[in-house]
Scaffold this motif. Structure first.
Motif, PDB file in Angstrom:
ATOM      1  N   TYR A   1       2.892  -4.920  10.264  1.00  0.00           N
ATOM      2  CA  TYR A   1       2.839  -3.625   9.570  1.00  0.00           C
ATOM      3  C   TYR A   1       4.235  -3.018   9.550  1.00  0.00           C
ATOM      4  O   TYR A   1       4.874  -2.903  10.586  1.00  0.00           O
TER       5      TYR A   1
ATOM      6  N   ASN B   1      -8.726  -5.624   3.877  1.00  0.00           N
ATOM      7  CA  ASN B   1      -9.376  -6.713   4.621  1.00  0.00           C
ATOM      8  C   ASN B   1      -9.848  -7.845   3.715  1.00  0.00           C
ATOM      9  O   ASN B   1      -9.737  -9.024   4.070  1.00  0.00           O
TER      10      ASN B   1
ATOM     11  N   LYS C   1      -8.151  -2.247  13.046  1.00  0.00           N
ATOM     12  CA  LYS C   1      -9.369  -2.584  12.294  1.00  0.00           C
ATOM     13  C   LYS C   1      -9.061  -3.261  10.954  1.00  0.00           C
ATOM     14  O   LYS C   1      -9.940  -3.430  10.128  1.00  0.00           O
ATOM     15  N   LEU C   2      -7.805  -3.639  10.776  1.00  0.00           N
ATOM     16  CA  LEU C   2      -7.405  -4.294   9.534  1.00  0.00           C
ATOM     17  C   LEU C   2      -6.925  -5.721   9.786  1.00  0.00           C
ATOM     18  O   LEU C   2      -6.508  -6.055  10.890  1.00  0.00           O
ATOM     19  N   SER C   3      -6.948  -6.540   8.738  1.00  0.00           N
ATOM     20  CA  SER C   3      -6.625  -7.969   8.890  1.00  0.00           C
ATOM     21  C   SER C   3      -5.148  -8.289   9.116  1.00  0.00           C
ATOM     22  O   SER C   3      -4.837  -9.238   9.833  1.00  0.00           O
TER      23      SER C   3
ATOM     24  N   GLU D   1     -11.342   6.170   2.795  1.00  0.00           N
ATOM     25  CA  GLU D   1     -10.951   5.255   3.871  1.00  0.00           C
ATOM     26  C   GLU D   1     -11.671   3.917   3.770  1.00  0.00           C
ATOM     27  O   GLU D   1     -11.091   2.869   4.047  1.00  0.00           O
ATOM     28  N   GLN D   2     -12.942   3.965   3.379  1.00  0.00           N
ATOM     29  CA  GLN D   2     -13.709   2.716   3.283  1.00  0.00           C
ATOM     30  C   GLN D   2     -13.152   1.816   2.184  1.00  0.00           C
ATOM     31  O   GLN D   2     -13.081   0.597   2.340  1.00  0.00           O
TER      32      GLN D   2
ATOM     33  N   TYR E   1       0.841  -1.202   0.000  1.00  0.00           N
ATOM     34  CA  TYR E   1       0.000   0.000   0.000  1.00  0.00           C
ATOM     35  C   TYR E   1       0.875   1.250   0.000  1.00  0.00           C
ATOM     36  O   TYR E   1       1.749   1.404   0.842  1.00  0.00           O
TER      37      TYR E   1
ATOM     38  N   TRP F   1      -0.487   6.455  10.071  1.00  0.00           N
ATOM     39  CA  TRP F   1      -1.543   5.672   9.425  1.00  0.00           C
ATOM     40  C   TRP F   1      -1.622   4.280  10.047  1.00  0.00           C
ATOM     41  O   TRP F   1      -2.715   3.776  10.340  1.00  0.00           O
TER      42      TRP F   1
ATOM     43  N   GLU G   1      -9.724   0.341   3.497  1.00  0.00           N
ATOM     44  CA  GLU G   1      -9.916  -0.707   4.494  1.00  0.00           C
ATOM     45  C   GLU G   1     -10.523  -1.961   3.887  1.00  0.00           C
ATOM     46  O   GLU G   1     -10.105  -3.086   4.201  1.00  0.00           O
TER      47      GLU G   1
ATOM     48  N   HIS H   1      -4.870   2.633  12.044  1.00  0.00           N
ATOM     49  CA  HIS H   1      -5.639   1.646  11.276  1.00  0.00           C
ATOM     50  C   HIS H   1      -5.416   0.191  11.664  1.00  0.00           C
ATOM     51  O   HIS H   1      -6.273  -0.653  11.374  1.00  0.00           O
ATOM     52  N   LYS H   2      -4.317  -0.131  12.291  1.00  0.00           N
ATOM     53  CA  LYS H   2      -3.951  -1.542  12.444  1.00  0.00           C
ATOM     54  C   LYS H   2      -4.978  -2.378  13.212  1.00  0.00           C
ATOM     55  O   LYS H   2      -5.131  -3.568  12.930  1.00  0.00           O
TER      56      LYS H   2
END
Length: 235
Positions: free
Chosen positions: A180, A148, A174-176, A140-141, A106, A167, A144, A171-172
């Motif tokens: 990171y 995910n 709520k992410l799979s 953002e949606q 990313y 970032w 994410e 975000h970590k």
């Protein structure tokens, strides 16, 4: 084991030790965050409490810079080998290919992550790069959902520092992915868009000298290293 250099933690682990710990983190579903530490970041953190806190929030702070090795030696520490951001990324990609861990890229300009993906697939046959997304996507949606849906376990974030670290922190959870790493301009180098310093300069931690020879107008930035070492000695 970590050492503290002017208020910033730095890990003393090798590439292999870190990779083992990160694979274990994936197996146990633990979130890990890798940040590269160099003298410039530590000096900025002296005046920026938020940056200092951000760097110390990382799970693993890797010693990316010959100045960190010199500082450890001056303070009687045990860190003797650099662990650079790009080489940590490449080592993780090698391990991901061996252990069949899914990777997501990313960041960077449009097209660069896709080019880096192609190069990594050549370098590490069997690697599963399950998604790419450039750093210009602002929804953002969408970001994410893409990450995910890929079910990635390792994500490399190339948004520049400290944007990428901020970032990751926000975000970590709520992410799979479990692992990171902020990797700055690494996608540009891997894709072939940007040349890395020759092996001789890398081996002796002299990338800064190579950059200075190529771009002499950067000389003021190079003054950070002696200032940093003097501050370490005084501290």
């Amino acid at each position: 084991m970590k050492e503290n250099i002017l208020g910033v933690d730095v890990c003393g682990d090798t590439y292999e030790q870190l990779a083992d710990k990160l694979l274990e983190d994936i197996e146990h579903g633990r979130k890990s965050f890798i940040v590269a530490i160099n003298p410039e970041k530590i000096m900025k953190a002296q005046q920026d409490e938020e940056l200092n806190h951000l760097l110390n929030q990382a799970t693993y702070q890797i010693p990316d810079g010959i100045g960190i090795i010199l500082a450890s030696m001056l303070k009687g520490g045990k860190i003797r080998k650099r662990v650079t951001g790009i080489d940590m990324m490449l080592h993780l990609c090698k391990e991901a290919a061996i252990h069949q861990k899914k990777v997501f890229l990313y960041g960077a300009k449009p097209g660069i992550a896709d080019e880096a993906k192609s190069k990594l697939e050549e370098m590490y046959p069997g690697i599963q790069i399950v998604g790419t997304l450039d750093g210009y996507e602002k929804d953002e949606q969408v970001i994410e959902a893409r990450i995910n849906e890929s079910k990635a376990e390792i994500i490399f974030v190339a948004l520049g520092s400290p944007t990428q670290e901020n970032w990751i922190i926000s975000h970590k959870d709520k992410l799979s992915p479990s692992v990171y790493q902020g990797v700055g301009g690494s996608f540009d180098v891997i894709s072939g868009r940007l040349n890395r310093a020759p092996a001789f300069f890398q081996r002796f931690g002299l990338e800064w000298l190579y950059r200075l020879l190529k771009e002499p107008w950067r000389w003021k930035r190079q003054l950070v290293l002696p200032k940093f070492l003097i501050k370490v000695l005084k501290g």
